[in-house]
Design an enzyme around this catalytic site. Structure first.
Site, mmCIF file in Angstrom:
data_model
loop_
_atom_site.group_PDB
_atom_site.id
_atom_site.type_symbol
_atom_site.label_atom_id
_atom_site.label_comp_id
_atom_site.label_asym_id
_atom_site.label_seq_id
_atom_site.Cartn_x
_atom_site.Cartn_y
_atom_site.Cartn_z
ATOM 1 N N LEU A 1 0.891 -1.143 0.000
ATOM 2 C CA LEU A 1 0.000 0.000 0.000
ATOM 3 C C LEU A 1 0.933 1.198 0.000
ATOM 4 O O LEU A 1 1.846 1.287 0.822
ATOM 5 C CB LEU A 1 -0.900 -0.018 1.245
ATOM 6 C CG LEU A 1 -2.080 0.919 1.295
ATOM 7 C CD1 LEU A 1 -3.012 0.728 0.092
ATOM 8 C CD2 LEU A 1 -2.872 0.724 2.578
ATOM 9 N N ASP A 2 0.737 2.108 -0.943
ATOM 10 C CA ASP A 2 1.650 3.236 -1.106
ATOM 11 C C ASP A 2 1.845 4.008 0.194
ATOM 12 O O ASP A 2 0.940 4.083 1.025
ATOM 13 C CB ASP A 2 1.121 4.206 -2.171
ATOM 14 C CG ASP A 2 1.041 3.573 -3.543
ATOM 15 O OD1 ASP A 2 1.871 2.704 -3.851
ATOM 16 O OD2 ASP A 2 0.138 3.961 -4.302
ATOM 17 N N TYR A 3 3.000 4.618 0.311
ATOM 18 C CA TYR A 3 3.363 5.451 1.457
ATOM 19 C C TYR A 3 2.281 6.492 1.742
ATOM 20 O O TYR A 3 1.914 6.726 2.880
ATOM 21 C CB TYR A 3 4.705 6.120 1.148
ATOM 22 C CG TYR A 3 5.256 7.025 2.215
ATOM 23 C CD1 TYR A 3 5.730 6.502 3.421
ATOM 24 C CD2 TYR A 3 5.344 8.396 2.003
ATOM 25 C CE1 TYR A 3 6.262 7.337 4.394
ATOM 26 C CE2 TYR A 3 5.875 9.228 2.971
ATOM 27 C CZ TYR A 3 6.331 8.695 4.163
ATOM 28 O OH TYR A 3 6.856 9.524 5.125
ATOM 29 N N SER B 1 -0.896 6.360 0.859
ATOM 30 C CA SER B 1 -2.237 5.776 0.918
ATOM 31 C C SER B 1 -2.460 5.210 2.316
ATOM 32 O O SER B 1 -1.513 4.984 3.061
ATOM 33 C CB SER B 1 -2.389 4.667 -0.130
ATOM 34 O OG SER B 1 -2.255 5.200 -1.432
#
Length: 185
Positions: A46-48, A50
């Site tokens: 999960l993106d930084y 997000s």
């Protein structure tokens, strides 16, 4: 073991910041600061920037089943976008959009009311003259920054992105930084 974790905004999906604090910038927050069980690892990313549901496990086969696109684990996101989507933009997302790395699979999408979320720190910048809309978007693949790239491709930049479900596992009841053991059934 399977753990459901609510990853806060601006936290890396790893236990150490491998980039270190280069150039005098401080080290970024990692999973290490949340009291998670030992010897588990993220099943996917999960993106930084997000937020939301991240699954962690100590079982390599389970991690593969959760992340491999062939197993088509649907991932559901609440997405705050800049603008007011028209029917053509929503249809394009439903049909799949063409990104630099190829076309995406079709997505399920619908408008939703502002969801009952925790405040983000820092908050999303509010602009009186630019409307924003919340969408629920479900995809069956997981390319790098895919949801953000999909919404941008149809002219709807993402302002906030929260993953709320992976398959049957939902974020329900977890505050940012909290985790729970998840039945594997």
């Amino acid at each position: 073991m399977l753990v459901a974790f609510n990853k806060p905004f601006n936290v890396l999906c790893q236990f150490t910041d491998r980039s270190g604090s280069q150039g005098g910038s401080p080290a970024r927050r990692t999973l290490a600061g949340f009291g998670l069980p030992a010897d588990i690892y993220p099943a996917g990313r999960l993106d930084y920037d997000s937020e939301g549901l991240l699954l962690l496990t100590d079982d390599g086969r389970l991690a593969h089943r959760l992340t491999d696109p062939r197993h088509k684990q649907p991932k559901t996101y609440w997405v705050q976008v800049e603008g007011d989507p028209d029917d053509a933009q929503l249809r394009a997302l439903r049909d799949g959009v063409v990104l630099k790395d190829g076309p995406t699979r079709p997505a399920r999408i619908r408008r939703i009311e502002t969801p009952p979320l925790w405040p983000r720190d820092p908050p999303v910048r509010f602009r009186k003259t630019v409307p924003d809309t919340w969408l629920e978007l479900t995809i069956g693949e997981g390319r790098n920054r895919q949801v953000r790239r999909m919404t941008a491709a149809v002219g709807l930049p993402t302002l906030r992105l929260v993953r709320v479900a992976i398959g049957a596992v939902r974020l329900d009841g977890l505050a940012p930084g909290q985790w729970r053991l998840q039945p594997r059934g």
